[in-house]
Each structure stands twice: as structure tokens, then as C-alpha cells.
Write an enzyme that holds these catalytic residues in place. Sequence first.
Site, short mmCIF file in Angstrom:
data_model
loop_
_atom_site.label_atom_id
_atom_site.label_comp_id
_atom_site.label_asym_id
_atom_site.label_seq_id
_atom_site.Cartn_x
_atom_site.Cartn_y
_atom_site.Cartn_z
N ASP A 1 31.49 38.15 36.59
CA ASP A 1 31.99 39.04 37.65
C ASP A 1 31.18 40.32 37.56
OD1 ASP A 1 33.33 40.53 39.50
OD2 ASP A 1 35.15 40.79 38.31
N LYS B 1 26.04 48.74 42.60
CA LYS B 1 26.31 47.59 43.46
C LYS B 1 26.47 48.00 44.92
CE LYS B 1 29.58 43.71 43.87
NZ LYS B 1 30.78 43.09 43.28
N GLU C 1 34.27 36.55 45.86
CA GLU C 1 35.35 37.01 45.00
C GLU C 1 36.74 36.51 45.44
OE1 GLU C 1 34.53 41.17 45.07
OE2 GLU C 1 32.82 40.98 43.69
N ASP D 1 42.13 41.96 46.85
CA ASP D 1 41.24 42.24 45.72
C ASP D 1 41.05 43.74 45.62
OD1 ASP D 1 39.35 42.37 43.74
OD2 ASP D 1 37.76 41.38 44.87
#
Length: 295
Positions: A22, A80, A180, A206
Amino acid sequence: MADLDDFSIYFEANETPVFGIDLGTTNSSISVWKDGEVITIPNKSKEKTTPSCVTFLDDGVLVGTTSGTNNHEHSIFDSKRLIGQTFDSVESEIKYFPFHITKDDIGRPKFKVGAKFEAYPEEIAAIVLTSLKKDAEHSTKKEVKNVVITIPAYFNDTQREATQLAARLAQLNVLRIITEPVAAAVAFGYRKNAGKFEEESILVYDLGGGTFDVAIVSIDETGMHHVRSTNGNTRLGGSKFLDKIIDFCLKRVEAMDINHKFTDDEICLLRIECEKAKKALSERRSYKIMVHEMK
């Protein structure tokens, strides 16, 4: 730093494990499937998640945290957000970062740390992946080669390719990229014991360290997962909660001493203490931050 000698996962000589990674905006982790369960491998600090932060030092790099307050300006985090993007598309984001970001000759964002270091977002991600890889190899005594990596459901093809590039730079072979929301649905064993075969749809929330995403995931009669729709906020997550705690502390100090001005080092220390408070408040009703000790 504590070592990992008290944590190990035994594999037979002929076993070739596949690892799941992850690669998060704020934190990252690596896991492996063993004896019917997922085992998340801790880092050298015995934590199951590693901050996706890279600090450039004169003699190398440090992954996971800054090496003291004097190096906070040499630390790159939240990379990211920029991976697979053009400089123009993320220009509005740059104001939120304390480090310097430049544009290369073909319009890609590039981090510039001091006078010596430059790196693309993919290279920062590769450094984080390499750190996770080393921790897993230490615990399993196996080469970490084949991996499955999760990405946000909203990632476009360019961002997916950039993630693949980061993995190759870390000398990893990506067997599959999985979104995800699908990873969350699979990890929590939805329909594991349901005994149903008709198609169903579920809503996955999430809430991560840097982003908040929701997705509609449909599961067909064969068990295949399909992302049907996504939405979310790319700037809402645990880091925002942390910012609120920091703001609260700053206002309390200002109320007690209106003339006090926090230095950069004091802000860095305050951020570390507020991060501890945020984690503690997940399990406790209160937490004391000794702000006056940072002056």
C-alpha cells in the site's frame, strides 16, 4: 532504532511469496499472504506503517521520519499527490508544501532540496518502496520481487504508469495494480461467507492520511470486483485532523503569550507532538501536549 530480529516469517525454500504494498500519500505498508492470513510486516521501529517521507542527508537518505528538527526543510512528503502529473496541473497544490518544487524541461514537477538534491515524485516513491522491500526481506529472509500495489481508483493511465516506474526503480516486478477500494473490499472479506452468487454493489469509504475517497464497487457472480464510480476529496484526511490540532495549540499559546513567535524548529516539534496526540486520541479521551517545553 530497534531491529527486526524478534519478528520473522518462515517460508519453505521452494516458496516464492507475493507481497502486497500500500503505497500511500501519508503512510505506506507491506504485507504478505501466509497460512491463510495477511501478515503486515513491521518496519525497524516495529510500526506496521511507514510514513511516506524521505529526508535527504549528506550521507544518504532516511525514510519514514525526519532526522531531527534541523533537517525538516530537507524532507519530502505527500509526493504521491504529484506522481504522474504535470507541473501545471498541480501548481495550485504547491502552495501547501514547505519544500521547493520546480518544473523540468518537459513540464514535469521535480523536487529540489537545498543545492545538492533533486528528485522526481517517482524517485521519491521508489525510495519508499525500497525501504519497505528491505524490511520485508529482513523478516522473511526471502527476496522481495513479485508484488501487488494499490492505487487510488481515480488514478489515470499516466499516474498508473508512473507508479509502475517507481516499482521498477525499486527493482520490483508488479504482477498487478489494484485499486484501493477493491483492495479494501477483498481485505475485509466481503461475501467471504455469504454463500451468494448474484451481483451485488457495496459502498467503500477510504479515509487515509492525505485523501478521502468513496467508491461504488460491484461484485459479480464470479467474485470479480469492478469499480463503478468514485468521488472524494484529495485534501481531506488524517493530515487535516493533525492541522486542526496544531492550530488549536498555536491559538492556546497565543492566548497565553501573544508576543511569542514559534520558530521553524518549534513548529516541527509541535507537529511531532500533535501527531502523537492524534494517534492517542483514537483510543483515549484526552492527551496532554506540553507546549511550553518546546520553547
